[in-house]
Design a protein around this motif. Structure first.
Motif, short mmCIF file in Angstrom:
data_model
loop_
_atom_site.label_atom_id
_atom_site.label_comp_id
_atom_site.label_asym_id
_atom_site.label_seq_id
_atom_site.Cartn_x
_atom_site.Cartn_y
_atom_site.Cartn_z
N ALA A 1 14.13 -5.99 -56.94
CA ALA A 1 14.28 -7.58 -56.73
C ALA A 1 14.79 -7.66 -55.07
O ALA A 1 14.62 -8.81 -54.71
N SER A 2 15.07 -6.59 -54.37
CA SER A 2 15.42 -6.84 -52.90
C SER A 2 13.86 -7.21 -52.21
O SER A 2 12.91 -6.74 -52.64
N GLU A 3 14.39 -8.07 -51.39
CA GLU A 3 13.11 -8.41 -50.39
C GLU A 3 12.73 -7.28 -49.62
O GLU A 3 11.67 -6.95 -49.04
N PHE A 4 13.51 -6.20 -49.53
CA PHE A 4 13.44 -5.09 -48.60
C PHE A 4 12.93 -3.92 -49.29
O PHE A 4 12.91 -2.81 -48.72
N TYR A 5 12.75 -3.99 -50.63
CA TYR A 5 12.45 -2.80 -51.56
C TYR A 5 11.40 -2.22 -50.90
O TYR A 5 10.04 -2.96 -50.62
N GLN A 6 11.35 -0.68 -51.00
CA GLN A 6 10.07 -0.16 -50.74
C GLN A 6 9.89 0.83 -51.69
O GLN A 6 10.68 1.60 -52.25
N ASP A 7 8.60 1.34 -52.16
CA ASP A 7 8.60 2.46 -52.79
C ASP A 7 9.33 3.62 -52.45
O ASP A 7 9.16 4.10 -51.47
N GLY A 8 9.95 4.30 -53.47
CA GLY A 8 10.87 5.51 -52.98
C GLY A 8 12.17 5.01 -52.88
O GLY A 8 13.13 5.85 -52.77
N ASP A 9 12.66 3.86 -53.01
CA ASP A 9 14.16 3.26 -53.05
C ASP A 9 14.86 3.61 -54.43
O ASP A 9 16.12 3.37 -54.34
N THR A 10 13.93 3.92 -55.53
CA THR A 10 14.77 3.99 -56.78
C THR A 10 14.47 5.56 -57.21
O THR A 10 13.34 5.96 -57.42
N ILE A 11 15.56 6.34 -57.37
CA ILE A 11 15.39 7.95 -57.90
C ILE A 11 16.25 7.97 -59.02
O ILE A 11 17.27 8.10 -59.24
N ALA A 12 15.33 8.50 -60.00
CA ALA A 12 15.83 8.93 -61.36
C ALA A 12 16.02 10.38 -61.18
O ALA A 12 15.16 11.14 -61.31
N ILE A 13 17.35 11.03 -61.96
CA ILE A 13 17.51 12.29 -62.31
C ILE A 13 17.88 12.39 -63.82
O ILE A 13 18.85 12.11 -64.34
N LEU A 14 16.70 12.77 -64.35
CA LEU A 14 16.74 12.74 -65.80
C LEU A 14 17.32 14.07 -66.32
O LEU A 14 16.91 14.99 -65.96
N PRO A 15 17.96 13.87 -67.69
CA PRO A 15 18.50 14.95 -68.22
C PRO A 15 17.32 15.65 -69.02
O PRO A 15 17.82 16.86 -69.54
N TYR A 16 16.23 14.94 -69.25
CA TYR A 16 15.21 15.66 -69.89
C TYR A 16 14.05 16.38 -69.08
O TYR A 16 14.13 16.10 -68.08
N PHE A 17 13.16 17.02 -69.78
CA PHE A 17 11.96 17.49 -69.23
C PHE A 17 10.99 16.53 -69.48
O PHE A 17 9.95 16.83 -68.43
N ASP A 18 10.97 15.63 -69.98
CA ASP A 18 9.90 14.53 -69.97
C ASP A 18 9.89 13.60 -69.21
O ASP A 18 10.97 12.69 -69.28
N ARG A 19 9.20 13.47 -68.16
CA ARG A 19 9.18 12.43 -67.28
C ARG A 19 9.06 10.90 -67.67
O ARG A 19 9.43 10.01 -67.20
N THR A 20 8.54 10.89 -68.83
CA THR A 20 8.02 9.54 -69.50
C THR A 20 9.15 8.94 -70.15
O THR A 20 9.48 7.67 -70.44
N LYS A 21 10.42 9.61 -70.39
CA LYS A 21 11.68 9.13 -70.85
C LYS A 21 12.59 8.12 -69.76
O LYS A 21 13.55 7.84 -70.25
N SER A 22 12.02 8.13 -68.59
CA SER A 22 12.75 7.27 -67.68
C SER A 22 12.66 5.75 -68.03
O SER A 22 11.86 5.44 -68.83
N ASN A 23 13.52 5.04 -67.19
CA ASN A 23 13.59 3.70 -67.87
C ASN A 23 12.48 2.86 -67.26
O ASN A 23 12.39 1.66 -67.44
N GLY A 24 11.50 3.27 -66.58
CA GLY A 24 10.53 2.72 -66.23
C GLY A 24 10.52 2.06 -65.02
O GLY A 24 9.86 1.28 -64.49
N PHE A 25 11.63 2.16 -64.30
CA PHE A 25 11.70 1.26 -62.65
C PHE A 25 12.19 2.41 -61.82
O PHE A 25 12.51 2.01 -60.70
N ALA A 26 11.88 3.41 -62.16
CA ALA A 26 12.40 4.65 -61.05
C ALA A 26 10.93 4.60 -60.32
O ALA A 26 10.02 4.91 -60.80
#
Length: 186
Positions: A55-80
């Motif tokens: 939501a930040s006006e300064f947001y750029q691609d790469g500003d959110t990084i998810a370190i998942l406990p799973y092997f499956d990338r699709t289980k992230s919250n969708g905002f990473a």
């Protein structure tokens, strides 16, 4: 290079909770102030932080990084933007805790594990005071007797009530928390 700040806490929060509101405001404030947001990539506090970051006006691609406990990338919250599917289950907590700073929001045993790890790794730690869970219990306290930084007289878990206080603590201290864990010592 942008500093990394991990937001950790409850994987499930009510939509109208103060923890969700704080995590959202914190994610936005971090990106507004030039930081990247790291989390475990699941729901609750983690998702709210990423939503706020975006939501930040300064947001750029790469500003959110998810370190998942799973092997499956699709289980992230969708905002990473960046999803690292570790497959390490709870052992991935050490990766989450090794950011430049860690901010706890509520949290149970998993959050406590991340907090203890961040303390041992000599990271700057902040804790949301206004709520339940481990963040409220440890705000303003030291996690053990070890001297992590002799030059930081008030080395502790810094309690904060809102995103503005958290940004002020980060700006004051993040440059001082620059040592890295060199192994367990007595």
């Amino acid at each position: 290079m942008k500093k990394l700040v991990s937001i950790i806490g409850d994987a499930i929060v009510d939509d109208d909770s103060n923890k969700k509101a704080f995590a959202y405001a914190m994610g936005k404030a971090l990106v507004d102030n030039g930081y990247r947001v790291v989390s475990g990539g699941m729901g609750g506090v983690m998702q709210a932080a990423f939503e706020g970051a975006r939501a930040s006006e300064f947001y750029q691609d790469g500003d959110t990084i998810a370190i998942l406990p799973y092997f499956d990338r699709t289980k992230s919250n969708g905002f990473a933007d960046i999803v690292i599917a570790t497959g390490l289950d709870l052992y991935r907590n050490i990766i989450v805790a090794n950011s430049d700073a860690v901010i706890a929001v509520g949290g149970g045993a998993g959050t406590l594990c991340e907090l203890s790890t961040a303390w041992t790794l000599k990271r700057l730690i902040l804790a949301f005071e206004d709520g339940d869970g481990w963040s409220a219990k440890i705000a303003g306290k030291r996690l053990d007797y070890r001297i992590r930084y002799e030059q930081i007289e008030e080395d502790k878990v810094f309690g904060v009530k809102n995103a503005d206080e958290a940004i002020a603590v980060l700006e004051r201290y993040i440059g001082q928390y620059n040592d890295y864990h060199q192994g367990i010592k007595p």
